[in-house]
Design a protein around this motif. Structure first.
Motif, short mmCIF file in Angstrom:
data_model
loop_
_atom_site.label_atom_id
_atom_site.label_comp_id
_atom_site.label_asym_id
_atom_site.label_seq_id
_atom_site.Cartn_x
_atom_site.Cartn_y
_atom_site.Cartn_z
N LEU A 1 43.59 31.49 32.49
CA LEU A 1 44.05 31.00 33.80
C LEU A 1 44.74 32.09 34.61
CD1 LEU A 1 44.62 28.81 35.89
CD2 LEU A 1 46.62 28.13 34.53
N TRP A 2 45.74 32.76 33.99
CA TRP A 2 46.58 33.67 34.78
C TRP A 2 45.88 34.99 35.09
CZ3 TRP A 2 50.27 31.52 37.26
CH2 TRP A 2 50.88 30.37 36.73
N PHE B 1 44.62 30.15 43.32
CA PHE B 1 45.25 29.49 42.17
C PHE B 1 44.75 28.05 42.02
CE2 PHE B 1 48.48 26.98 40.01
CZ PHE B 1 48.61 27.70 38.83
N THR B 2 44.57 27.36 43.13
CA THR B 2 44.05 25.99 43.08
C THR B 2 42.66 25.98 42.44
OG1 THR B 2 45.27 25.40 45.09
CG2 THR B 2 43.47 23.95 44.45
N SER C 1 41.38 28.29 40.46
CA SER C 1 41.49 28.72 39.07
C SER C 1 41.96 27.59 38.17
CB SER C 1 42.46 29.91 38.96
OG SER C 1 42.01 31.01 39.70
N PHE C 2 42.93 26.82 38.66
CA PHE C 2 43.44 25.70 37.89
C PHE C 2 42.35 24.67 37.64
CE2 PHE C 2 45.35 21.44 37.75
CZ PHE C 2 46.16 21.59 36.65
N TYR D 1 39.71 26.30 35.10
CA TYR D 1 40.18 26.85 33.84
C TYR D 1 39.69 26.05 32.63
CZ TYR D 1 43.35 28.14 30.07
OH TYR D 1 43.87 28.52 28.86
#
Length: 221
Positions: free
Chosen positions: A58-59, A154-155, A157-158, A161
């Protein structure tokens, strides 16, 4: 080659295989794909981001996608800012809607631009071109890109993931669908307000021209 044929190849499975095949290059394939999307906006950014999140976690996946998206946006912005007045690219600035967007960006600056870049449904290629043609400073634009794309990437990726849990845990699917709907709805509202602002500015310009003509007619009499 047909663009639709190219797009059909860019599936999550194919991108995952591509990243694994060039694993020896580390994060470069994942970063390179998101840079490429800035120049070829018909490519599916969401697929690249999801593939990075699955391949690197994720990160790290978020970091690589975010870095590539920001670098790509800045490269397009810089090229348009440098060569926008050349004959090859003059048709961009001459297009009425692009011209209105340029005036709107010049007038409103950082805030609304940042909001536009937060949403995955915003055509970021158009935003990059308009910002490059506008009088907005490079520092203002990059600040909006860095923060706005941080939220957007980030949205994505979340969501990408752990796709398996989205299928096996319905409540997570409902949350993700809710987030997508909210982003879409807010993005559409911003688009509506943007269009209204452009229409208001256009009407104000026409009124000013008409008033100027009336004054000239009165003075001639």
């Amino acid at each position: 080659m047909d663009i639709e044929v190219i797009r059909t190849w860019f599936t999550l499975d194919n991108i995952m295989k591509l990243i694994q095949e060039y694993r020896a290059l580390g994060p470069l394939p994942g970063i390179g794909l998101t840079i490429l999307e800035a120049f070829l906006p018909f490519l599916p950014l969401v697929v690249f981001v999801m593939a990075n999140a699955n391949a690197f976690g994720l990160w790290l996946g978020f970091l690589y996608s975010w870095l590539g998206a920001c670098v790509g946006a800045f490269l397009v912005f810089s090229l348009i800012r440098r060569f926008g007045q050349k004959r090859l690219l003059m048709f961009f600035s001459r297009h009425p809607k692009v011209r209105k967007l340029m005036d709107w960006v010049d007038c409103h600056g950082f805030g609304p631009l940042f909001l536009l870049l937060c949403f995955p449904f915003t055509p970021s290629a158009i935003v990059n071109i308009v910002a490059g043609l506008s009088k907005l400073s490079a520092a203002q634009y990059m600040l909006a890109v860095i923060i706005g794309k941080m939220v957007m990437i980030f949205t994505m990726s979340f969501i990408g993931y752990d796709l398996h849990s989205l299928i096996t845990q319905p409540y997570r699917t409902a949350i993700v669908l809710g987030i997508i709907f909210i982003l879409w709805y807010v993005g559409k509202r911003i688009e509506v307000r943007l269009n209204k602002s452009l229409e208001t500015a256009d009407n104000g310009e026409r009124d000013a021209i008409n008033k100027s003509r009336k004054r000239r007619g009165f003075n001639e009499q």
